[in-house]
Design a protein around this motif. Structure first.
Motif, PDB file in Angstrom:
ATOM      1  N   ALA A   1       0.829  -1.207   0.000  1.00 48.39           N
ATOM      2  CA  ALA A   1       0.000   0.000   0.000  1.00 48.39           C
ATOM      3  C   ALA A   1       0.862   1.255   0.000  1.00 48.39           C
ATOM      4  O   ALA A   1       0.541   2.256  -0.655  1.00 48.39           O
ATOM      5  CB  ALA A   1      -0.934  -0.008   1.208  1.00 48.39           C
ATOM      6  N   PHE A   2       1.949   1.215   0.742  1.00 48.47           N
ATOM      7  CA  PHE A   2       2.875   2.352   0.810  1.00 48.47           C
ATOM      8  C   PHE A   2       3.477   2.638  -0.563  1.00 48.47           C
ATOM      9  O   PHE A   2       3.505   3.786  -1.021  1.00 48.47           O
ATOM     10  CB  PHE A   2       3.962   2.030   1.836  1.00 48.47           C
ATOM     11  CG  PHE A   2       5.050   3.052   1.973  1.00 48.47           C
ATOM     12  CD1 PHE A   2       4.746   4.400   2.134  1.00 48.47           C
ATOM     13  CD2 PHE A   2       6.393   2.670   1.959  1.00 48.47           C
ATOM     14  CE1 PHE A   2       5.753   5.341   2.282  1.00 48.47           C
ATOM     15  CE2 PHE A   2       7.399   3.600   2.105  1.00 48.47           C
ATOM     16  CZ  PHE A   2       7.086   4.943   2.262  1.00 48.47           C
TER      17      PHE A   2
ATOM     18  N   ASP B   1       0.841   4.045  -2.964  1.00 49.92           N
ATOM     19  CA  ASP B   1       0.544   5.440  -2.659  1.00 49.92           C
ATOM     20  C   ASP B   1       1.653   6.353  -3.156  1.00 49.92           C
ATOM     21  O   ASP B   1       1.389   7.415  -3.730  1.00 49.92           O
ATOM     22  CB  ASP B   1       0.360   5.600  -1.148  1.00 49.92           C
ATOM     23  CG  ASP B   1      -0.092   6.993  -0.770  1.00 49.92           C
ATOM     24  OD1 ASP B   1      -1.289   7.307  -0.957  1.00 49.92           O
ATOM     25  OD2 ASP B   1       0.749   7.796  -0.297  1.00 49.92           O
TER      26      ASP B   1
ATOM     27  N   ALA C   1       1.354   6.665  -6.850  1.00 52.18           N
ATOM     28  CA  ALA C   1       0.170   7.434  -7.250  1.00 52.18           C
ATOM     29  C   ALA C   1       0.382   8.935  -7.058  1.00 52.18           C
ATOM     30  O   ALA C   1      -0.092   9.742  -7.861  1.00 52.18           O
ATOM     31  CB  ALA C   1      -1.046   6.969  -6.449  1.00 52.18           C
ATOM     32  N   THR C   2       1.094   9.312  -6.001  1.00 50.26           N
ATOM     33  CA  THR C   2       1.321  10.738  -5.739  1.00 50.26           C
ATOM     34  C   THR C   2       2.465  11.292  -6.576  1.00 50.26           C
ATOM     35  O   THR C   2       2.595  12.509  -6.712  1.00 50.26           O
ATOM     36  CB  THR C   2       1.642  10.980  -4.253  1.00 50.26           C
ATOM     37  OG1 THR C   2       2.848  10.290  -3.902  1.00 50.26           O
ATOM     38  CG2 THR C   2       0.510  10.521  -3.356  1.00 50.26           C
TER      39      THR C   2
ATOM     40  N   ALA D   1       8.665   9.443  -0.460  1.00 50.71           N
ATOM     41  CA  ALA D   1       7.496   9.238   0.392  1.00 50.71           C
ATOM     42  C   ALA D   1       7.995   8.743   1.741  1.00 50.71           C
ATOM     43  O   ALA D   1       8.897   7.905   1.811  1.00 50.71           O
ATOM     44  CB  ALA D   1       6.536   8.232  -0.227  1.00 50.71           C
TER      45      ALA D   1
ATOM     46  N   ARG E   1      -1.303  15.795   1.632  1.00 51.31           N
ATOM     47  CA  ARG E   1      -0.297  15.025   2.358  1.00 51.31           C
ATOM     48  C   ARG E   1       1.118  15.320   1.893  1.00 51.31           C
ATOM     49  O   ARG E   1       2.033  14.518   2.078  1.00 51.31           O
ATOM     50  CB  ARG E   1      -0.580  13.520   2.302  1.00 51.31           C
ATOM     51  CG  ARG E   1      -1.805  13.104   3.095  1.00 51.31           C
ATOM     52  CD  ARG E   1      -1.922  11.595   3.230  1.00 51.31           C
ATOM     53  NE  ARG E   1      -2.440  10.970   2.026  1.00 51.31           N
ATOM     54  CZ  ARG E   1      -1.721  10.214   1.226  1.00 51.31           C
ATOM     55  NH1 ARG E   1      -0.455   9.985   1.477  1.00 51.31           N
ATOM     56  NH2 ARG E   1      -2.273   9.668   0.162  1.00 51.31           N
TER      57      ARG E   1
ATOM     58  N   SER F   1       6.195  13.509   0.281  1.00 48.46           N
ATOM     59  CA  SER F   1       4.859  13.229   0.782  1.00 48.46           C
ATOM     60  C   SER F   1       4.911  12.319   2.002  1.00 48.46           C
ATOM     61  O   SER F   1       5.901  11.616   2.248  1.00 48.46           O
ATOM     62  CB  SER F   1       3.992  12.574  -0.303  1.00 48.46           C
ATOM     63  OG  SER F   1       4.435  11.259  -0.563  1.00 48.46           O
TER      64      SER F   1
ATOM     65  N   PHE G   1       2.886   9.234   4.196  1.00 40.69           N
ATOM     66  CA  PHE G   1       1.917   8.144   4.147  1.00 40.69           C
ATOM     67  C   PHE G   1       1.593   7.786   5.599  1.00 40.69           C
ATOM     68  O   PHE G   1       2.360   7.087   6.259  1.00 40.69           O
ATOM     69  CB  PHE G   1       2.509   6.936   3.407  1.00 40.69           C
ATOM     70  CG  PHE G   1       1.612   5.725   3.383  1.00 40.69           C
ATOM     71  CD1 PHE G   1       0.490   5.697   2.575  1.00 40.69           C
ATOM     72  CD2 PHE G   1       1.904   4.605   4.156  1.00 40.69           C
ATOM     73  CE1 PHE G   1      -0.334   4.574   2.532  1.00 40.69           C
ATOM     74  CE2 PHE G   1       1.092   3.479   4.124  1.00 40.69           C
ATOM     75  CZ  PHE G   1      -0.036   3.472   3.314  1.00 40.69           C
TER      76      PHE G   1
ATOM     77  N   GLY H   1       0.261   5.669   7.380  1.00 43.13           N
ATOM     78  CA  GLY H   1      -0.292   4.327   7.494  1.00 43.13           C
ATOM     79  C   GLY H   1       0.449   3.438   8.472  1.00 43.13           C
ATOM     80  O   GLY H   1       0.270   2.221   8.443  1.00 43.13           O
TER      81      GLY H   1
END
Length: 236
Positions: free
Chosen positions: A116-117, A120, A123-124, A129, A150, A205, A207, A209
Motif C-alpha cells: 500500500a505504501f 501510494d 500514485a502521488t 514518500a 499530504r 509526501s 503516508f 499508514g
C-alpha cells in the motif's frame, strides 16, 4: 517488490551500557539480533533483495546474517568511513537496480503495509514518500507538517508537546531525486541535509499508514523491544 536498503551501520552509542560494542542492529532482542526481526518483517511482505549498508564492525553483521535470509538475498555495501545517513544511501543506491528503492532505518521497526505504501508513493508521484505514525505525545520526536494533499511542508524539531505525526524511518525513494541533487557532500544527513534543505524543491509526501513502531535507540525502548518486537512481527 522493490529492493530494500537497510541502514545498519549505526554505532549504538546510547545502547553501549546494555549491549556493549555490538553494532546497534545486532543488539539482542528476544534471543535474536534486532536486524533479524526487521528482515523477517520484510520477507513476510514479499521482499526478495535487501541491501545492508554497514560500517562499524561490519564483519559481525555479515557473519551473523549471512548472504541469504529465508527467501531473501542479502547484499552488503560497506562504508569504509562514516558517511552519515545521506552519504550511506547515496553510496548504496549506486549498486541497487531499478529506479526506486525502499529505505529502512536499521534501529526502527514500523508496522506498515509496504504494498500500500509503494502504491501510494507511485500514485502521488513523490520523489520521496515517508511512512509516518501518529503519536499522542510527540515531545521526544521531531514532527512533520502536511497539507491537505499530504505533501510535507515542514519538519518541526523535537520538543513540541501534544499529538503529532512523526517520521517512522521508512522511505520510498526515487533514486534520481537524490543522485541528481548537486552540492551534496560525501558525508551528510539524509533527514537534515537532503529532506530538510530541499523540501521546497522535491516532492515529499507522507503516508500516515504506520499503525505501530518502536525505535531501539535508547535503553528504555530497547528493554521494551524485548516483548514488543516479537509481538509486532507475530501480529502481521
Amino acid at each position: 517488490m522493490k529492493p530494500a536498503l537497510i541502514l545498519a551501520g549505526g554505532l549504538g552509542t546510547r545502547l553501549r551500557p546494555v549491549v556493549g560494542d555490538l553494532p546497534k542492529p545486532m543488539a539482542d532482542v528476544a534471543g535474536k539480533p534486532f536486524l533479524w526481526w526487521l528482515l523477517k518483517q520484510l520477507e513476510n511482505q514479499g521482499l526478495r533483495d535487501a541491501y545492508l549498508s554497514v560500517g562499524y564492525r561490519h564483519e559481525q553483521v555479515r557473519a551473523g546474517m549471512g548472504d541469504v535470509f529465508g527467501d531473501m538475498r542479502l547484499h552488503y555495501v560497506i562504508e569504509e568511513e562514516p558517511l552519515g545517513t545521506g552519504g550511506a544511501i547515496l553510496k548504496a543506491v549506486a549498486e541497487m537496480p531499478g529506479d526506486d528503492v525502499l529505505v529502512f532505518n536499521g534501529d526502527t521497526l514500523a508496522v506498515v503495509d509496504l504494498a500500500a505504501f509503494i502504491a501510494d508513493a507511485e500514485a502521488t508521484g513523490a520523489d520521496v514518500a515517508l511512512a509516518a505514525a501518529s503519536v499522542p505525545d510527540a515531545t521526544r520526536y521531531g514532527t512533520v507538517e502536511i497539507d491537505d494533499a499530504r505533501r510535507i511542508r515542514a519538519f518541526i524539531e523535537k520538543g513540541r508537546s501534544g499529538p503529532g505525526l512523526i517520521n517512522a524511518g521508512v522511505y520510498h525513494l526515487r533514486k534520481a531525486a537524490l543522485t541528481g541533487c548537486a552540492g551534496l557532500p560525501q558525508r551528510f544527513s539524509f533527514e537534515q541535509d537532503f529532506l530538510g534543505r530541499y523540501i521546497d524543491q522535491i516532492h515529499l509526501s507522507a503516508f500516515p499508514g504506520v499503525s505501530d513502531f518502536i525505535d531501539i535507540g535508547v535503553p528504555d525502548d530497547y528493554q521494551a523491544a524485548q516483548t514488543k518486537v516479537p509481538a509486532l512481527i507475530a501480529g502481521q
